[in-house]
Design a protein around this motif. Structure first.
Motif, mmCIF file in Angstrom:
data_model
loop_
_atom_site.group_PDB
_atom_site.id
_atom_site.type_symbol
_atom_site.label_atom_id
_atom_site.label_comp_id
_atom_site.label_asym_id
_atom_site.label_seq_id
_atom_site.Cartn_x
_atom_site.Cartn_y
_atom_site.Cartn_z
ATOM 1 N N TYR A 74 0.815 -1.215 0.000
ATOM 2 C CA TYR A 74 0.000 0.000 0.000
ATOM 3 C C TYR A 74 0.848 1.264 0.000
ATOM 4 C CZ TYR A 74 -3.331 -3.580 1.433
ATOM 5 O OH TYR A 74 -4.099 -4.720 1.495
ATOM 6 N N LYS A 75 2.068 1.135 -0.522
ATOM 7 C CA LYS A 75 2.947 2.301 -0.600
ATOM 8 C C LYS A 75 2.255 3.420 -1.385
ATOM 9 C CE LYS A 75 5.241 0.907 -4.871
ATOM 10 N NZ LYS A 75 6.482 0.535 -5.551
ATOM 11 N N ASP A 76 2.678 4.651 -1.136
ATOM 12 C CA ASP A 76 2.174 5.811 -1.878
ATOM 13 C C ASP A 76 0.700 6.077 -1.576
ATOM 14 O OD1 ASP A 76 3.053 7.884 -3.577
ATOM 15 O OD2 ASP A 76 2.021 6.993 -5.293
ATOM 16 N N THR A 77 0.282 5.761 -0.347
ATOM 17 C CA THR A 77 -1.097 6.044 0.074
ATOM 18 C C THR A 77 -1.180 7.475 0.593
ATOM 19 O OG1 THR A 77 -1.601 3.746 0.603
ATOM 20 C CG2 THR A 77 -2.915 5.436 1.704
ATOM 21 N N PHE A 78 -2.129 8.227 0.065
ATOM 22 C CA PHE A 78 -2.257 9.659 0.324
ATOM 23 C C PHE A 78 -3.554 9.918 1.081
ATOM 24 C CE2 PHE A 78 -3.297 14.007 -1.414
ATOM 25 C CZ PHE A 78 -2.190 14.675 -0.914
ATOM 26 N N THR A 79 -3.463 10.522 2.256
ATOM 27 C CA THR A 79 -4.650 10.839 3.058
ATOM 28 C C THR A 79 -4.606 12.309 3.464
ATOM 29 O OG1 THR A 79 -3.552 10.156 5.114
ATOM 30 C CG2 THR A 79 -4.857 8.490 3.945
ATOM 31 N N GLN A 80 -5.743 12.814 3.933
ATOM 32 C CA GLN A 80 -5.792 14.228 4.321
ATOM 33 C C GLN A 80 -6.701 14.448 5.513
ATOM 34 O OE1 GLN A 80 -8.052 16.671 1.300
ATOM 35 N NE2 GLN A 80 -7.868 14.775 0.114
ATOM 36 N N GLY A 81 -6.475 15.570 6.188
ATOM 37 C CA GLY A 81 -7.265 15.917 7.361
ATOM 38 C C GLY A 81 -6.909 17.319 7.812
ATOM 39 N N ASN A 82 -6.963 17.552 9.123
ATOM 40 C CA ASN A 82 -6.663 18.872 9.683
ATOM 41 C C ASN A 82 -5.851 18.734 10.956
ATOM 42 O OD1 ASN A 82 -9.642 19.091 8.398
ATOM 43 N ND2 ASN A 82 -8.558 21.022 8.123
ATOM 44 N N ILE A 83 -5.113 19.778 11.283
ATOM 45 C CA ILE A 83 -4.431 19.827 12.569
ATOM 46 C C ILE A 83 -5.489 20.048 13.646
ATOM 47 C CG2 ILE A 83 -2.792 21.096 14.010
ATOM 48 C CD1 ILE A 83 -1.248 21.796 11.492
ATOM 49 N N THR A 84 -5.506 19.182 14.650
ATOM 50 C CA THR A 84 -6.513 19.293 15.707
ATOM 51 C C THR A 84 -5.939 19.839 17.020
ATOM 52 O OG1 THR A 84 -6.115 16.963 16.256
ATOM 53 C CG2 THR A 84 -7.937 17.456 14.748
#
Length: 368
Positions: A161-171
């Motif tokens: 699962y290399k190169d898996t890109f996720t996103q979110g926010n600083i909490t």
């Protein structure tokens, strides 16, 4: 006059037609737009998608999977001649040479140059005979703020699962040490990978998570801030490194606590600051039936029971038994065993991955 009137009437009709049909056209456009999914929100989403795609394209060629034959983690290139940053815990038990794999499938050997001093969970690798590698830029100190959108890239769970890109926010940002808490999903294997801002700059190194049983990610994920990363890179370039990991070991993380087998609840905690394993010692008797339970709502507990013995080779700890899950669907841990001899026994309490943070409760009981 008739011609002028005719022209005037035509102009008037045109104006009236425009006035009457404009709302209708707008309505039709609005209806068609809604049917096609067009909206101001969609435009905003498209902009967000463009930012995400831009960040991914910029950073993907510089993020690697770090393999040592026993496990894996993530890392990223910070110099064109091959310096790579990762977590110390990714390579602390690795051989002196590991393999780094790029998103395009290239695999290259990399030396483990050294580790950060003072217990900081960072290490540096070096690929040789390179001079034109794509690198990641480091963000300006203090530029990250709570609420900022962030991205993570790495190799979660399995190298496949290399190169898996996720996103979110600083909490949250810890005021004492600058550690960044965020909710961009990361998992085991993401350790050592970059946490990025919308400019594709590194704001931190993903290091740990708080996970709950049956739920791999709770949205409480932690990254070492870029201030530490900058200082470490500067030290690495000067050769100011430790040859071995300076992370605390289980035997150093806490004092061995003496307990009684009376069923009393003992509360404990694992964290980057406090360590990821605790030891409890008790005096046991041959034939004594012992039940040890470890429960948690924020991680997957793991118990090990050792007997301390002394022989011609000195004092040794022999594993008696261990347990991960108490039963099907029950991620808490339980050991039920009969002690083989009189003597001193040690309980090691930790998480199933060895580095999960969270609170737990321990109870030990015995029947004579």
């Amino acid at each position: 006059m008739n011609a002028k009137l005719s022209r005037f009437s035509g102009l008037t009709l045109c104006v009236l037609f425009n006035l009457l049909t404009l709302p209708v056209v707008e309505h039709l456009l609005s209806d068609n737009g809604n049917q096609l999914g067009y909206s101001n929100r969609a435009v905003a989403q498209t902009t967000e998608e463009q930012i995400a795609r831009s960040v991914y394209k910029k950073v993907s060629p510089a993020v690697v999977t770090v393999k040592d034959g026993k496990g894996h983690g993530s890392g990223f290139v910070v110099s064109q001649d091959g310096l790579i940053i990762t977590n110390a815990h990714v390579v602390e038990e690795s051989p002196s040479v590991v393999t780094v794999e790029f998103a395009d499938g290239r695999k290259l050997p990399a030396d483990v140059l050294g580790f950060a001093k003072g217990g900081l969970d960072l290490a540096v690798l070096k690929i040789h005979r390179q001079n034109n590698l794509q690198t990641l830029a480091l963000a300006t100190l203090g530029s990250a703020e709570v609420g900022d959108r962030v991205f993570a890239l790495g190799s979660p769970l399995d190298p496949r699962y290399k190169d898996t890109f996720t996103q979110g926010n600083i909490t949250r940002i810890n005021k004492s040490d600058g550690v960044i808490q965020h909710n961009a999903p990361i998992y085991g294997g993401n350790s050592g990978g970059p946490l990025l801002n919308t400019k594709a700059e590194v704001i931190g190194v993903n290091t740990s998570i708080i996970g709950a049983p049956g739920k791999l990610n709770t949205g409480m994920n932690f990254a070492i801030p870029v201030s530490n990363v900058r200082s470490f890179i500067a030290a690495a370039k000067k050769g100011n490194l430790s040859p071995i990991s300076t992370l605390k070991k289980p035997s150093q993380e806490s004092e061995i606590v003496s307990i009684s087998l009376n069923g009393q609840d003992i509360n404990g905690n694992f964290s980057q600051e406090n360590g990821f394993a605790n030891l409890y010692v008790f005096q046991g008797k041959a034939g004594q039936k012992v039940i040890i339970e470890m429960t948690s709502k924020t991680m997957n507990p793991f118990l090990s029971l050792y007997q301390l013995v002394e022989n011609a080779e000195g004092k040794q700890s022999n594993l008696i038994t261990e347990n991960d899950d108490r039963g099907a669907g029950d991620f808490n841990s339980q050991i039920a065993t009969t002690l083989p001899a009189d003597g001193i026994y040690v309980i090691e309490a930790k998480s199933s991955t060895g580095r999960q943070s969270g609170d737990y409760s321990l109870r030990a009981t015995a029947n004579p």
